[in-house]
Design a protein around this motif. Structure first.
Motif, PDB file in Angstrom:
ATOM      1  N   ALA A 132       0.774  -1.380  -0.283  1.00  0.00           N
ATOM      2  CA  ALA A 132       0.096  -0.053   0.197  1.00  0.00           C
ATOM      3  C   ALA A 132       0.736   1.172  -0.040  1.00  0.00           C
ATOM      4  N   PRO A 133       0.574   2.031  -0.349  1.00  0.00           N
ATOM      5  CA  PRO A 133       1.483   3.611  -0.520  1.00  0.00           C
ATOM      6  C   PRO A 133       1.050   4.316   1.016  1.00  0.00           C
ATOM      7  N   ARG A 179      -1.137  -4.448   4.871  1.00  0.00           N
ATOM      8  CA  ARG A 179      -1.780  -3.771   5.018  1.00  0.00           C
ATOM      9  C   ARG A 179      -3.259  -3.531   4.158  1.00  0.00           C
ATOM     10  N   ILE A 180      -2.892  -4.036   3.205  1.00  0.00           N
ATOM     11  CA  ILE A 180      -4.517  -4.112   1.905  1.00  0.00           C
ATOM     12  C   ILE A 180      -3.899  -5.577   1.044  1.00  0.00           C
ATOM     13  N   ASN A 181      -3.256  -6.292   2.476  1.00  0.00           N
ATOM     14  CA  ASN A 181      -3.708  -7.692   1.494  1.00  0.00           C
ATOM     15  C   ASN A 181      -3.838  -9.116   2.707  1.00  0.00           C
ATOM     16  N   ALA A 182      -4.593  -8.439   3.357  1.00  0.00           N
ATOM     17  CA  ALA A 182      -4.736  -8.723   5.025  1.00  0.00           C
ATOM     18  C   ALA A 182      -6.442  -9.134   5.014  1.00  0.00           C
ATOM     19  N   PHE A 183      -6.865 -10.777   5.020  1.00  0.00           N
ATOM     20  CA  PHE A 183      -8.526 -10.438   5.390  1.00  0.00           C
ATOM     21  C   PHE A 183      -8.539 -10.945   6.381  1.00  0.00           C
ATOM     22  N   PHE A 274      -7.273   1.239   0.785  1.00  0.00           N
ATOM     23  CA  PHE A 274      -6.425   0.101  -0.009  1.00  0.00           C
ATOM     24  C   PHE A 274      -6.018   1.329  -1.579  1.00  0.00           C
ATOM     25  N   GLY A 275      -6.220   2.282  -1.538  1.00  0.00           N
ATOM     26  CA  GLY A 275      -5.697   3.371  -2.395  1.00  0.00           C
ATOM     27  C   GLY A 275      -5.940   3.439  -3.984  1.00  0.00           C
TER      28      GLY A 275
END
Length: 287
Positions: A132-133, A179-183, A274-275
């Motif tokens: 994530a940025p 941050r953007i790949n966790a479920f 998620f950006g």
């Protein structure tokens, strides 16, 4: 004997969203496309003593015991190496920081760091995932968590050579990917057949038992009107199923958030979390 057909999915580049998952053959509505075990998972602090410390299965007799609890000898054996490392350290300050700040992803970093030290994982095992940025403010907030994590290992006399990988760059880079790949693992219970009529992703806070990162499911892109869905029945083992008939070559997409929200709310959450600005068909139609 009849030979099995080809795998129903493949990972390939999309035109606008990087990597994605595509159907290699027709997939019928309700079909189970594949399952996935987590690379790393961790219970939420609220369920720490009511689920298995390894697989997140709910325990029949939850206790407030200070030690980790497991649903089976098999899970205990799988966790033995990294839990031995974790048990050497005092995590009170680290976990209290996560609790007071409402943080969940540093717990996944803590688990993965223990796995690396124990030899159960490589330090670069999540490098393939998109990060994530991060703003300078986010990075500053992460630095406190890094200091607490590293201090816990140092005070536990974990050797410098064992934590050589654990520098600020590794920590922040890993958090950016998590941050953007966790479920959020939300146990549905029941049987798979009972869930064939499920609609798009729904958010049920009371069902959440923890968080996990997977490899293949992380390649699924988002759509507010998804054709696929990720579900958890009894533990952190994920199942990806088709929500409708899917043609060969069609991209498989899941919904990252609560699909029942209105368009402006969905877009705001997706951009902040998620950006990206969502331009799926549903959002473009104004729905």
């Amino acid at each position: 004997m009849e030979r099995p057909g080809p795998p129903p999915i493949r990972v390939a580049l999309t035109n606008s969203a990087g990597r994605g998952v595509f159907a290699t053959r027709r997939i019928a509505s309700g079909d189970l496309m594949h399952t996935a075990s987590p690379v790393v998972c961790y219970p939420s602090l609220a369920t720490l003593h009511s689920v298995c410390y390894f697989c997140l299965r709910r325990l029949p007799n939850a206790t407030a015991a200070p030690t980790a609890s497991y649903c089976s000898d098999e899970c205990m054996e799988h966790a033995e190496a990294f839990h031995e490392v974790e048990a050497k350290a005092d995590w009170l300050a680290h976990d209290e920081h996560c609790r007071t700040q409402g943080l969940k992803y540093p717990l996944l970093v803590k688990r993965l760091a223990c796995m690396v030290i124990s030899g159960n994982a490589s330090a670069d095992c999540l490098d393939i995932l998109q990060p994530a940025p991060l703003s300078s403010g986010m990075i500053s907030e992460m630095e406190r968590g890094f200091d607490l994590l590293r201090d816990a290992f140092i005070k536990a006399d974990i050797g410098d050579e064992q934590i050589a990988f654990l520098n600020k760059q590794w920590y922040i880079g890993l958090l950016a990917r998590i941050r953007i790949n966790a479920f959020r693992v939300e146990l549905a219970g029941g049987s798979y057949e009972d869930l064939l009529s499920l609609a798009a992703a729904s958010v049920a806070t009371e069902a959440s038992v923890g968080n996990a990162v997977y490899m293949l499911p992380s390649f699924y892109n988002h759509d507010c009107d998804p054709n696929a869905h990720i579900i958890w029945l009894e533990n952190a083992s994920a199942r990806l199923k088709a929500l409708r008939d899917i043609d060969p070559g069609e991209e498989l997409r899941i919904c990252y958030i609560d699909a029942s929200l209105d368009r402006d709310a969905r877009r705001a959450i997706l951009f902040e979390g998620f950006g990206f600005h969502c331009n799926c068909g549903r959002c473009l139609s104004g729905d």
